[in-house]
Design a protein around this motif. Sequence first.
Motif, PDB file in Angstrom:
ATOM      1  N   UNK A   1      19.253   5.965   2.283  1.00  0.00           N
ATOM      2  CA  UNK A   1      18.928   5.702   3.422  1.00  0.00           C
ATOM      3  C   UNK A   1      19.729   4.143   4.044  1.00  0.00           C
ATOM      4  N   UNK A   2      20.653   4.230   3.059  1.00  0.00           N
ATOM      5  CA  UNK A   2      20.961   2.393   3.553  1.00  0.00           C
ATOM      6  C   UNK A   2      20.229   1.369   3.398  1.00  0.00           C
ATOM      7  N   UNK A   3      19.289   1.251   3.323  1.00  0.00           N
ATOM      8  CA  UNK A   3      18.651   0.288   3.088  1.00  0.00           C
ATOM      9  C   UNK A   3      18.705  -0.919   2.046  1.00  0.00           C
ATOM     10  N   UNK A   4      18.840  -2.353   2.039  1.00  0.00           N
ATOM     11  CA  UNK A   4      18.703  -3.080   0.863  1.00  0.00           C
ATOM     12  C   UNK A   4      17.798  -3.641   1.179  1.00  0.00           C
ATOM     13  N   UNK A   5      16.791  -3.151  -0.246  1.00  0.00           N
ATOM     14  CA  UNK A   5      15.641  -3.173  -0.363  1.00  0.00           C
ATOM     15  C   UNK A   5      15.289  -4.752  -1.227  1.00  0.00           C
ATOM     16  N   UNK A   6      14.315  -5.208  -0.904  1.00  0.00           N
ATOM     17  CA  UNK A   6      13.049  -6.411  -1.560  1.00  0.00           C
ATOM     18  C   UNK A   6      12.477  -5.789  -2.291  1.00  0.00           C
ATOM     19  N   UNK A   7      12.289  -5.746  -3.779  1.00  0.00           N
ATOM     20  CA  UNK A   7      10.573  -5.163  -4.152  1.00  0.00           C
ATOM     21  C   UNK A   7       9.738  -6.316  -4.691  1.00  0.00           C
ATOM     22  N   UNK A   8       8.435  -5.791  -3.918  1.00  0.00           N
ATOM     23  CA  UNK A   8       7.815  -7.404  -4.379  1.00  0.00           C
ATOM     24  C   UNK A   8       5.632  -6.410  -4.481  1.00  0.00           C
TER      25      UNK A   8
ATOM     26  N   UNK B   1      -6.890   5.861   8.547  1.00  0.00           N
ATOM     27  CA  UNK B   1      -5.787   5.388   9.138  1.00  0.00           C
ATOM     28  C   UNK B   1      -4.608   6.506   8.793  1.00  0.00           C
ATOM     29  N   UNK B   2      -4.424   6.817   8.075  1.00  0.00           N
ATOM     30  CA  UNK B   2      -3.264   7.170   6.816  1.00  0.00           C
ATOM     31  C   UNK B   2      -3.250   8.791   7.789  1.00  0.00           C
ATOM     32  N   UNK B   3      -4.082   9.199   8.162  1.00  0.00           N
ATOM     33  CA  UNK B   3      -4.139  10.493   8.124  1.00  0.00           C
ATOM     34  C   UNK B   3      -4.413  10.241   9.435  1.00  0.00           C
ATOM     35  N   UNK B   4      -5.256   9.808  10.213  1.00  0.00           N
ATOM     36  CA  UNK B   4      -4.850   9.705  11.731  1.00  0.00           C
ATOM     37  C   UNK B   4      -3.545   9.778  12.940  1.00  0.00           C
ATOM     38  N   UNK B   5      -2.514   9.163  11.644  1.00  0.00           N
ATOM     39  CA  UNK B   5      -1.051   9.005  12.018  1.00  0.00           C
ATOM     40  C   UNK B   5      -0.616   9.700  10.912  1.00  0.00           C
ATOM     41  N   UNK B   6      -1.118  11.001  10.709  1.00  0.00           N
ATOM     42  CA  UNK B   6       0.313  12.026  10.850  1.00  0.00           C
ATOM     43  C   UNK B   6       0.505  11.437   8.879  1.00  0.00           C
ATOM     44  N   UNK B   7       0.710  10.338   8.428  1.00  0.00           N
ATOM     45  CA  UNK B   7       0.712   9.989   7.606  1.00  0.00           C
ATOM     46  C   UNK B   7       0.565  11.372   5.373  1.00  0.00           C
ATOM     47  N   UNK B   8       1.778  11.528   5.498  1.00  0.00           N
ATOM     48  CA  UNK B   8       1.170  11.971   4.013  1.00  0.00           C
ATOM     49  C   UNK B   8       0.607  11.542   2.711  1.00  0.00           C
ATOM     50  N   UNK B   9      -0.116  12.074   1.883  1.00  0.00           N
ATOM     51  CA  UNK B   9      -0.785  11.693   1.010  1.00  0.00           C
ATOM     52  C   UNK B   9       0.489  11.739  -0.451  1.00  0.00           C
ATOM     53  N   UNK B  10       0.801  12.285   0.370  1.00  0.00           N
ATOM     54  CA  UNK B  10       2.042  12.906  -1.595  1.00  0.00           C
ATOM     55  C   UNK B  10       3.416  11.985  -1.380  1.00  0.00           C
ATOM     56  N   UNK B  11       3.271  10.545  -1.941  1.00  0.00           N
ATOM     57  CA  UNK B  11       4.218   8.863  -2.015  1.00  0.00           C
ATOM     58  C   UNK B  11       4.982   9.580  -1.756  1.00  0.00           C
ATOM     59  N   UNK B  12       5.822  10.980  -2.058  1.00  0.00           N
ATOM     60  CA  UNK B  12       7.937  10.693  -1.961  1.00  0.00           C
ATOM     61  C   UNK B  12       7.819  11.653  -0.733  1.00  0.00           C
ATOM     62  N   UNK B  13       6.635  12.381  -0.381  1.00  0.00           N
ATOM     63  CA  UNK B  13       6.980  13.018   1.468  1.00  0.00           C
ATOM     64  C   UNK B  13       6.427  11.626   1.912  1.00  0.00           C
ATOM     65  N   UNK B  14       5.769  10.731   2.104  1.00  0.00           N
ATOM     66  CA  UNK B  14       5.377   9.684   2.888  1.00  0.00           C
ATOM     67  C   UNK B  14       6.808   8.353   3.029  1.00  0.00           C
ATOM     68  N   UNK B  15       7.788   8.420   1.991  1.00  0.00           N
ATOM     69  CA  UNK B  15       8.738   8.146   1.958  1.00  0.00           C
ATOM     70  C   UNK B  15       9.818   8.415   3.179  1.00  0.00           C
ATOM     71  N   UNK B  16      10.251   9.469   2.317  1.00  0.00           N
ATOM     72  CA  UNK B  16      11.276  10.517   3.231  1.00  0.00           C
ATOM     73  C   UNK B  16      10.524  10.307   4.763  1.00  0.00           C
ATOM     74  N   UNK B  17       9.488  10.450   5.268  1.00  0.00           N
ATOM     75  CA  UNK B  17       8.923  10.190   6.455  1.00  0.00           C
ATOM     76  C   UNK B  17       9.119   8.958   6.895  1.00  0.00           C
ATOM     77  N   UNK B  18       9.286   7.854   5.862  1.00  0.00           N
ATOM     78  CA  UNK B  18       9.870   6.621   6.642  1.00  0.00           C
ATOM     79  C   UNK B  18      10.902   7.057   6.980  1.00  0.00           C
ATOM     80  N   UNK B  19      12.093   7.197   6.356  1.00  0.00           N
ATOM     81  CA  UNK B  19      13.077   7.130   6.396  1.00  0.00           C
ATOM     82  C   UNK B  19      14.264   7.844   7.652  1.00  0.00           C
ATOM     83  N   UNK B  20      13.251   9.355   8.051  1.00  0.00           N
ATOM     84  CA  UNK B  20      13.395  10.128   8.828  1.00  0.00           C
ATOM     85  C   UNK B  20      12.366  10.213  10.120  1.00  0.00           C
ATOM     86  N   UNK B  21      11.412   9.348   9.960  1.00  0.00           N
ATOM     87  CA  UNK B  21      10.673   8.789  11.098  1.00  0.00           C
ATOM     88  C   UNK B  21      10.346   8.010  12.368  1.00  0.00           C
ATOM     89  N   UNK B  22       9.871   8.474  13.318  1.00  0.00           N
ATOM     90  CA  UNK B  22       9.982   7.703  15.211  1.00  0.00           C
ATOM     91  C   UNK B  22       8.400   6.432  14.365  1.00  0.00           C
TER      92      UNK B  22
END
Length: 305
Positions: free
Chosen positions: A31-38, A97-118
């Motif tokens: 998704x074109x991010x330059x990532x710093x991992x910590x 809190x994640x559940x309240x925000x509709x964020x998935x408990x599936x890590x891959x789905x949650x990462x995809x939702x960050x890229x496509x989210x609002x």
Amino acid sequence: MKKMLFVYNPNSGKAQINEYLSKILQIFSAADYEITVYPTKAQMDGHEKIKMSDGKYDIIVCSGGDGTLNETVSAVMEHKISKPFIGYIPSGTTNDFARSLGISGDMIAAAKDIVDGEVMGCDIGRFNGRYYNYVAAFGAFTEVSYATPQEFKNLLGHQAYVIEGLKSIPFIKPTHMMVEANGEVVEGDFLFGMITNTMSVGGFKNIAGKNVKLDDGLFECTFIKTFEAASDFNKLINAILYKEGKNPNIFHVKTDKIKVHADKAVPWVLDGEFGGEPQDVQIDILSNAVNIIVPRKYYDMQVKN
Ligand SMILES: [Mg+2]
């Protein structure tokens, strides 16, 4: 290229991040991010890293449990130059809190939702100057919360954990308190209180109240006074969990500011962590204080409501 700081707790939950890390980074890279991992080394280490990164990143993604998200949000609150968006990939067990925000408990789905989210503006609580995301509480659950080791919480699961909390109510010594909100003062001997911005607590959906919104500038408060007969306890549980009828022992209010004065020091829990033992507590709500990325589907649902 957009700049991302990805902070994760390698030991959170069942350490499943280690299994998905490469896949998650590929999703962000594509998704074109330059990532710093910590990877964090200790408690508050992630907080320090994020605090020092003011103005350097467009988005900060964190992965871990409630504690990691709390550290991330608190650190972003201290940014002066620019406020990056926050993405969250939950890995703990009780991610209300994640559940309240509709964020998935599936890590891959949650990462995809960050890229496509609002981006959603989210309210943040300030407890005697310290930031919290979704729950400040004393009594019942709180004792279970920090007396229970993480492994045991994993084993118990959400509901059993809440039941344990409720079961502890009759054994809690009440504290004489004055609670002040919306110009109303309630005085009495309290067993339990919580000030929340979440749809569910410990996995229970109705516990925080109905018509909960995370961006309305208001938190839901529930305070429970001491009671005598054991039969009352059943009514109390029904009233807390299902909001059945009016119970004189329970004080519910929605507010943007609340003050609690106790006759003695009371231990509090903030987002599942120990929050100190103050006698006087002032909580105010900072409206739309951070921008959290939520799944598009969830965002559309909120806008329509
Ligand atoms: Mg709210």
